[in-house]
Design an enzyme around this catalytic site. Structure first.
Site, mmCIF file in Angstrom:
data_model
loop_
_atom_site.group_PDB
_atom_site.id
_atom_site.type_symbol
_atom_site.label_atom_id
_atom_site.label_comp_id
_atom_site.label_asym_id
_atom_site.label_seq_id
_atom_site.Cartn_x
_atom_site.Cartn_y
_atom_site.Cartn_z
ATOM 1 N N ASP A 132 0.827 -1.224 0.000
ATOM 2 C CA ASP A 132 0.000 0.000 0.000
ATOM 3 C C ASP A 132 0.858 1.271 0.000
ATOM 4 O O ASP A 132 0.367 2.341 -0.342
ATOM 5 C CB ASP A 132 -0.927 0.020 1.226
ATOM 6 N N GLU A 227 -9.228 -0.072 -4.771
ATOM 7 C CA GLU A 227 -10.324 -0.824 -4.144
ATOM 8 C C GLU A 227 -11.240 0.012 -3.256
ATOM 9 O O GLU A 227 -12.414 -0.310 -3.098
ATOM 10 C CB GLU A 227 -9.756 -2.002 -3.337
ATOM 11 N N ARG A 271 -15.700 -3.783 -19.368
ATOM 12 C CA ARG A 271 -15.484 -5.033 -18.626
ATOM 13 C C ARG A 271 -14.593 -4.742 -17.426
ATOM 14 O O ARG A 271 -13.786 -3.816 -17.462
ATOM 15 C CB ARG A 271 -14.774 -6.061 -19.513
ATOM 16 N N LEU A 278 -3.325 -11.649 -6.546
ATOM 17 C CA LEU A 278 -2.254 -11.869 -7.541
ATOM 18 C C LEU A 278 -1.185 -10.801 -7.393
ATOM 19 O O LEU A 278 0.001 -11.053 -7.600
ATOM 20 C CB LEU A 278 -2.833 -11.781 -8.959
ATOM 21 N N GLN A 279 -1.627 -9.575 -7.048
ATOM 22 C CA GLN A 279 -0.665 -8.467 -6.998
ATOM 23 C C GLN A 279 0.209 -8.474 -5.745
ATOM 24 O O GLN A 279 1.085 -7.637 -5.581
ATOM 25 C CB GLN A 279 -1.369 -7.117 -7.157
#
Ligand code: F6P
Length: 352
Positions: A132, A227, A271, A278-279
């Site tokens: 982060d 997010e 989309r 995964l990151q």
């Protein structure tokens, strides 16, 4: 002669560079004749009834640096909210006869380290890690570059489909309350729109930008959304409102929501894809390995100098020590005026 013993602990979300730090701490410690033990699963391994740990040596850590994650395991355990957590931790510390502990973590994990130093004078040195990138007072936290690399190569992969099918792809990335991952990924990939938690967005404005680009003849567009970014007047999208032991909820779902809202507003084919965990994985980049090496070895130097209550920081390009107390109750957010164009929702050119 009784050999001094150093503990290592990794807490919070796993990421790249942790194993490099564990390796260099172990190697440098052995040069100085310290014994090293690895506490299992973050603060959990120290705050349960009997400490859970494993003895580390040079052979054991020899090949770990090119693996992501942490060989010690991790957790989001907060010993201050676990029943008897601090009591157990202090007993375990004594039983293990620790001379010092290197705590590798983000704000939460290092926040506990800071409290333990303040309240119990435990000899602790911190190392910052988090994808982060929101640890104050350091220009680097382990894991960020590797994560950025995964996001960048994922978006490179998406572009061929986006271009072939003439689509808008919305890519949801992590970062909790900080927009660094999203914004820096925007710079790395040339994404047209980047939406960050620090600036609420308006659907119609994004739609206008994307429609204009389409009219100019571009077939595809990439939108990166953090997010916890949200539309003006809305709340963050949550996967669950249940809080962890540090009071964090789990964000998720904004990408999918945005794809629907943008498709309705713009009539473009939109989309979404969620990169999710995964990151956090993959092969650590050279930079994360190098920083793990430097942060790790600096932590042993700090122990030898008895500079406890500090964390290793990259500051003005140099490895320095900063007080752990600086981390308590502080949160760092993007320097918006420097990096973000809030009108066009995209990275700002540094010299325009
Ligand atoms: O703090 C790192 C991070 O990956 C955040 O970006 C994200 O919100 C969170 O951890 C996810 O945590 P978990 O892996 O516990 O779901």
């Amino acid at each position: 002669m009784n050999q001094e013993k150093i503990g290592i602990l990794t807490g919070g979300g796993d990421c790249s560079g942790l194993n490099s730090a564990i390796k260099s701490i172990t190697q440098v410690a052995s040069i100085h004749k310290f014994k090293v033990i690895g506490i299992r699963d973050g603060w959990k391994g120290l705050s349960c009834c009997d400490a859970i740990y494993k003895i580390l040596n040079n052979k054991l850590v020899d090949q770990i640096d090119y693996f992501g994650g942490t060989i010690l395991g991790t957790s989001r355990t907060n010993p201050y909210v676990v029943t008897d957590g601090i009591k157990n931790l202090l007993i375990n510390w004594k039983k293990l006869n620790l001379s010092a502990l290197v705590v590798i973590g983000g704000e939460d994990t290092l926040g506990i380290a800071s409290r333990l130093f303040n309240e119990h004078r435990l000899p602790i040195i911190g190392i910052p890690k988090t994808i982060d990138f929101d640890v104050p007072d350091t220009e680097y936290s382990l894991g960020f570059e590797s994560s950025l690399n995964v996001i960048t190569s994922s978006i490179d992969n998406i572009k061929s489909t986006a271009e072939s099918h003439s689509r808008v792809f919305i890519v949801e990335v992590m970062g909790r309350n900080a927009g660094y991952l999203a914004l820096f990924a925007g710079m790395s990939t040339g994404a047209q729109i980047v939406l960050i938690p620090e600036v609420d967005f308006e659907i119609n404005r994004i739609s206008n930008i994307l429609i204009k680009r389409k009219k100019e003849g571009y077939r595809h567009s990439i939108v990166i959304v953090a997010e916890s970014a949200k539309a003006k007047g809305n709340l963050e999208n949550l996967l669950t409102s249940e809080m962890d032991q540090f009071g964090h909820v789990r964000f998720g779902g904004i990408g999918n929501w945005l794809a629907g809202a943008l498709a309705r507003e713009s009539s473009l084919e939109c989309r979404s894809i969620v990169l999710g965990h995964l990151q956090r994985g993959g092969t650590p980049t050279a930079y994360d390995r190098r920083m793990g090496f430097m942060f790790g070895s600096a932590s042993i130097q700090a122990i030898r100098n008895k500079s406890f209550g500090s964390f290793i920081s990259l500051f003005n390009g140099e490895i320095v020590l900063k007080p752990l107390s600086k981390l308590q109750d502080s949160s760092v957010y993007l320097n918006l005026s420097k990096y973000y164009n809030s009108e066009l929702y995209c990275p700002k050119y540094v010299y325009n």
